[in-house]
Design an enzyme around this catalytic site. Structure first.
Site, PDB file in Angstrom:
ATOM      1  CD  GLU A  95      10.849  -1.096  -2.927  1.00 58.29           C
ATOM      2  OE1 GLU A  95      10.185  -0.178  -3.410  1.00 58.29           O
ATOM      3  OE2 GLU A  95      10.495  -1.706  -1.902  1.00 58.29           O
ATOM      4  CG  ASN A 107       1.516  16.282  -3.914  1.00 54.49           C
ATOM      5  OD1 ASN A 107       1.806  15.575  -4.863  1.00 54.49           O
ATOM      6  ND2 ASN A 107       1.136  15.787  -2.746  1.00 54.49           N
ATOM      7  N   GLY A 108       0.065  16.967  -7.064  1.00 47.08           N
ATOM      8  CA  GLY A 108      -1.158  16.404  -7.634  1.00 47.08           C
ATOM      9  C   GLY A 108      -1.099  16.496  -9.145  1.00 47.08           C
ATOM     10  CD1 TRP A 166       9.153  10.282  -8.034  1.00 49.35           C
ATOM     11  CD2 TRP A 166       7.120  10.371  -8.944  1.00 49.35           C
ATOM     12  NE1 TRP A 166       8.943   9.107  -8.695  1.00 49.35           N
ATOM     13  CE2 TRP A 166       7.714   9.130  -9.269  1.00 49.35           C
ATOM     14  CE3 TRP A 166       5.841  10.641  -9.433  1.00 49.35           C
ATOM     15  CZ2 TRP A 166       7.063   8.156 -10.038  1.00 49.35           C
ATOM     16  CZ3 TRP A 166       5.198   9.682 -10.192  1.00 49.35           C
ATOM     17  CH2 TRP A 166       5.803   8.447 -10.481  1.00 49.35           C
ATOM     18  CG  HIS A 215       3.989 -25.606 -13.352  1.00 51.81           C
ATOM     19  ND1 HIS A 215       3.493 -26.707 -14.015  1.00 51.81           N
ATOM     20  CD2 HIS A 215       3.747 -25.831 -12.042  1.00 51.81           C
ATOM     21  CE1 HIS A 215       2.957 -27.544 -13.151  1.00 51.81           C
ATOM     22  NE2 HIS A 215       3.096 -27.031 -11.927  1.00 51.81           N
ATOM     23  NE  ARG A 249       4.464  14.036   0.055  1.00 52.12           N
ATOM     24  CZ  ARG A 249       3.325  13.483   0.427  1.00 52.12           C
ATOM     25  NH1 ARG A 249       3.268  12.816   1.555  1.00 52.12           N
ATOM     26  NH2 ARG A 249       2.243  13.591  -0.321  1.00 52.12           N
ATOM     27  CB  CYS A 292       5.571  16.882  -5.209  1.00 51.07           C
ATOM     28  SG  CYS A 292       5.408  16.507  -6.958  1.00 51.07           S
ATOM     29  CD  GLU A 295       7.517  -6.580   0.989  1.00 48.00           C
ATOM     30  OE1 GLU A 295       6.789  -6.428  -0.007  1.00 48.00           O
ATOM     31  OE2 GLU A 295       8.069  -5.623   1.563  1.00 48.00           O
ATOM     32  CE  LYS A 320       7.355   4.985   3.032  1.00 45.93           C
ATOM     33  NZ  LYS A 320       7.846   3.592   2.991  1.00 45.93           N
ATOM     34  CE  LYS A 374      10.686  -3.535   0.329  1.00 43.21           C
ATOM     35  NZ  LYS A 374       9.300  -3.578   0.643  1.00 43.21           N
TER      36      LYS A 374
HETATM   37  O1  M6R Z   1       1.558   3.819   1.051  1.00 37.75           O
HETATM   38  P1  M6R Z   1       1.109   2.527   0.465  1.00 37.75           P
HETATM   39  O2  M6R Z   1       1.250   1.399   1.383  1.00 37.75           O
HETATM   40  O3  M6R Z   1      -0.279   2.604  -0.123  1.00 37.75           O
HETATM   41  O4  M6R Z   1       2.105   2.287  -0.755  1.00 37.75           O
HETATM   42  C1  M6R Z   1       1.934   1.218  -1.633  1.00 37.75           C
HETATM   43  C2  M6R Z   1       3.153   1.013  -2.481  1.00 37.75           C
HETATM   44  O5  M6R Z   1       3.402   2.134  -3.269  1.00 37.75           O
HETATM   45  C3  M6R Z   1       4.401   0.723  -1.626  1.00 37.75           C
HETATM   46  O6  M6R Z   1       4.205  -0.388  -0.807  1.00 37.75           O
HETATM   47  C4  M6R Z   1       5.613   0.472  -2.530  1.00 37.75           C
HETATM   48  O7  M6R Z   1       5.445  -0.708  -3.250  1.00 37.75           O
HETATM   49  C5  M6R Z   1       6.892   0.450  -1.702  1.00 37.75           C
HETATM   50  N1  M6R Z   1       7.936   1.143  -2.389  1.00 37.75           N
HETATM   51  C6  M6R Z   1       7.366  -0.931  -1.427  1.00 37.75           C
HETATM   52  O8  M6R Z   1       8.526  -0.960  -0.668  1.00 37.75           O
END
Ligand code: M6R
Length: 613
Positions: A493, A99-100, A73, A509, A27, A2, A486, A608, A490
């Site tokens: 998400e 937060n936690g 969150w 396969h 966040r 959060c 990757e 994030k 993208k």
């Molecule tokens: O802050 P970090 O690089 O440790 O985060 C890792 C993942 O949570 C982050 O890369 C996540 O997969 C992103 N939403 C990807 O775009």
């Protein structure tokens, strides 16, 4: 996971808190709330984004020069206004933001229920504020002492800010496992936040709380700092190296698009002062003292999550190719739970944009206990992972606000390339001409990224064509397989289209069964690498009527004749292709998501930095 903000001083707190929440909204954005301390605490909270909180508080009394605020969150309890923060203690004399995760909240809740406390929400945070109130009542302690004593009974992670009507001139803050920064204002005021983004426009003088730090903030007084074990500490302040412009959209419609377009600069910044083709050198000050240790390592283990894990996979290829050191790439979340064999001959590299990802943090914690040398590749300066590792190299990509990671990935790959080059040079596993041409080419990558960005118009047309697809396949070979992964991540998400990344040769396969005329397949088919093999893979797809979107080297005619769409990228060294080939895939996901009406910067269910397990 959060965002928390607090203010104490002489200014009106509400606008500062709301602006701070907006900066931290990446966040979490399930619900938001604010509490302002006057004679009583005025508390407002709503389900949804900060903008909804602003509408909710219109025409309400939001006056006050002390306040705390939160954007959530959800972890414990669904995202609704009851579970939103701040949370009151039973008497409503104390309010908290957190937060936690309080891991032992159930046993504390049970203890408090037996004492007659009632709970309004399903959150672990409400348990903590009730515990603070109980400690305060039982021992007649000050707010600071009550928080300190309560935190000694807590297992888990927290960054908190607490206010009380009994001491209406203080904010108590503490942290363990979740980040918290205190900005020291020039007018005897204090700004508190989960990261420096809400603080930088008011002050550059900050103190990053350490784990188990607890501080009392009072306007016009010095920051009073202790550990929760009651040891007095001197707050060593730092100067923020952050530019406010980096936190704005700068004319772009979304942060994600701005960050994609920033890549020529962010890649350059991640190399700045570290590479020189003229002198034929790569220098990495952050790990210089550990180079011998790394060269003697039996193996290198990269731990990361999500996009950073994909960067680790590119890193594996680079390290093994250039430095001939065996590399394993692990998900932080898996590594920590499977009793891995680690010795003090191992080097663990944690890769993380935020430096706060709980699974990556826990993985390095484990590796540390087993004696490994820990290195960090983080973007956020002063973050938990950066501080928990023995040494490291910052990526210097600048703040990444869009939830989908873009410029952080290319900066991580750049830094991994630099480390691999340096190790290969020291180990003499790279031939001199190869070393030199890689350095030269790497220096030219920002210009080539600039060129790739010019394909955006074409990519938009491709996006329009495929925006309604229900599935996508992404294929790449060798160092471009992680690029395929990757690209698929993208798209998933931010557009909510199902996508899978596969090594192109693995397609036969299994995934080949999915291919028909409705399946778009993005193939990284550059000249460098296994070009002929990829060409065969494309033929296999076309034989099954799949629609091919190929990322090709400039001037390619073979793939162009077979594929439905081609996106050209400049020629480069094979090992550097990921730095270019990733960019069209980022743009494709972005434009598809925008055309589908998705909230690109704040995709559903995501945040994030994932600071929970
Ligand atoms: O802050 P970090 O690089 O440790 O985060 C890792 C993942 O949570 C982050 O890369 C996540 O997969 C992103 N939403 C990807 O775009």
């Amino acid at each position: 996971m959060c965002g928390i903000v607090a203010y104490i001083g002489h200014k009106e707190a509400y606008p500062i808190l709301i602006k701070g929440l907006q900066r931290l909204e990446y966040r979490g954005y399930d619900s938001a709330g604010v509490a302002l301390l006057n004679e009583k605490i005025n508390l407002f909270k709503t389900k949804g984004k900060v903008s909804e909180l602003v509408s909710h508080t219109a025409h309400k009394d939001t006056q006050g020069t002390i306040g705390i605020a939160h954007t959530r969150w959800a972890t414990h309890g669904e995202p609704n206004s009851t579970n939103a923060h701040p949370h009151f203690s039973e008497s409503e004399n104390i309010a908290i933001i957190h937060n936690g995760i309080i891991e032992n909240y159930e046993s504390i809740r049970e203890f408090l229920l037996q004492k007659g406390y009632k709970f309004r929400s399903e959150t672990d945070t409400e348990v903590l504020v009730q515990l603070i109130e109980d400690v305060k009542k039982e021992g007649n302690y000050s707010l600071f002492e009550s928080v300190r004593i309560a935190l000694n009974q807590v297992v888990g992670a927290y960054a908190i800010a607490v206010i009380s009507t009994d001491e209406p001139d203080k904010v108590v803050v503490a942290r363990k496992g979740s980040p918290l920064v205190v900005g020291i204002g020039s007018e005897g005021d204090f700004y508190v936040a989960s990261d420096a983004a809400p603080i930088v426009e008011y002050t550059k003088s900050v103190y990053y709380l350490d784990d188990e730090d607890i501080a009392c903030l009072k306007a016009n007084e010095k920051l009073h700092l202790k550990t929760i074990k009651n040891e007095v500490k001197d707050p060593l302040t730092e100067e923020l190296d952050l530019n406010i412009d980096a936190l704005e959209k700068g004319g772009f419609e979304h942060f994600m698009l701005k960050e994609i377009h920033e890549q020529p600069d962010s890649i350059l910044d991640s190399m700045r002062g570290r590479i020189s083709a003229k002198d034929n050198t790569v220098k990495l000050g952050g790990v210089e003292d550990y180079e011998k240790h790394i060269l003697d390592a039996h193996r290198i283990i990269m731990v990361a999550c999500g996009t950073s894990w994909h960067a680790g996979l590119v890193g594996e290829y680079l390290f093994e190719e250039l430095a001939r050191i065996p590399v394993e790439v692990e998900y932080g979340s898996e590594f920590r739970y499977r009793n891995p064999i680690i010795t003090n001959d191992d080097v663990v590299i944690a890769i993380s944009q935020s430096g706060e990802t709980a699974d990556t943090l826990a993985a390095i914690d484990l590796a540390k206990r087993k004696g490994a040398l820990l290195l960090g590749i983080c973007n956020v300066v002063g973050s938990s992972i950066a501080r928990a590792t023995h040494a490291g190299v910052y990526t210097h990509a600048g703040p990444e606000i869009g939830v989908a990671s873009t410029k952080a990935f290319t900066a991580q790959v750049t830094v991994l390339t630099l480390i691999a080059l340096r190790l290969g040079f020291l180990k003499k596993t790279i031939e001199e001409p190869v070393y030199h041409s890689l350095i030269k080419e790497l220096e030219d990558i920002p210009n080539k990224v600039e060129e790739v960005l010019k394909t955006e118009k074409l990519i938009k047309e491709i996006a329009a064509k495929f925006k309604d697809a229900r599935n996508f396949l992404y294929l790449g070979r060798g160092i471009n397989f992680p690029v395929a992964l990757e690209g698929a991540l993208k798209l998933k998400e931010i557009s909510y289209i199902h996508a899978e990344g596969y090594p192109a040769a693995e397609m036969k396969h299994g995934p080949i069964a999915l291919i028909d005329e409705n399946m778009p397949i993005v193939v990284i088919a550059t000249k460098e690498g296994n070009y002929e093999k990829i060409v065969s893979n494309i033929q296999e797809i076309k034989a099954r009527k799949g629609a091919v979107i190929a990322v090709v080297s400039k001037g390619d005619t073979t793939v162009a004749a077979m594929a439905d769409y081609v996106i050209e990228i400049p020629k480069t060294e094979e090992l550097l292709v990921p730095l270019l080939a990733t960019i069209p895939l980022q743009l494709l996901s972005y434009h598809i998501a925008v055309m589908r009406g998705c909230n690109v910067d704040m995709p559903r269910n995501l945040a994030k930095s994932v600071t929970v397990e």
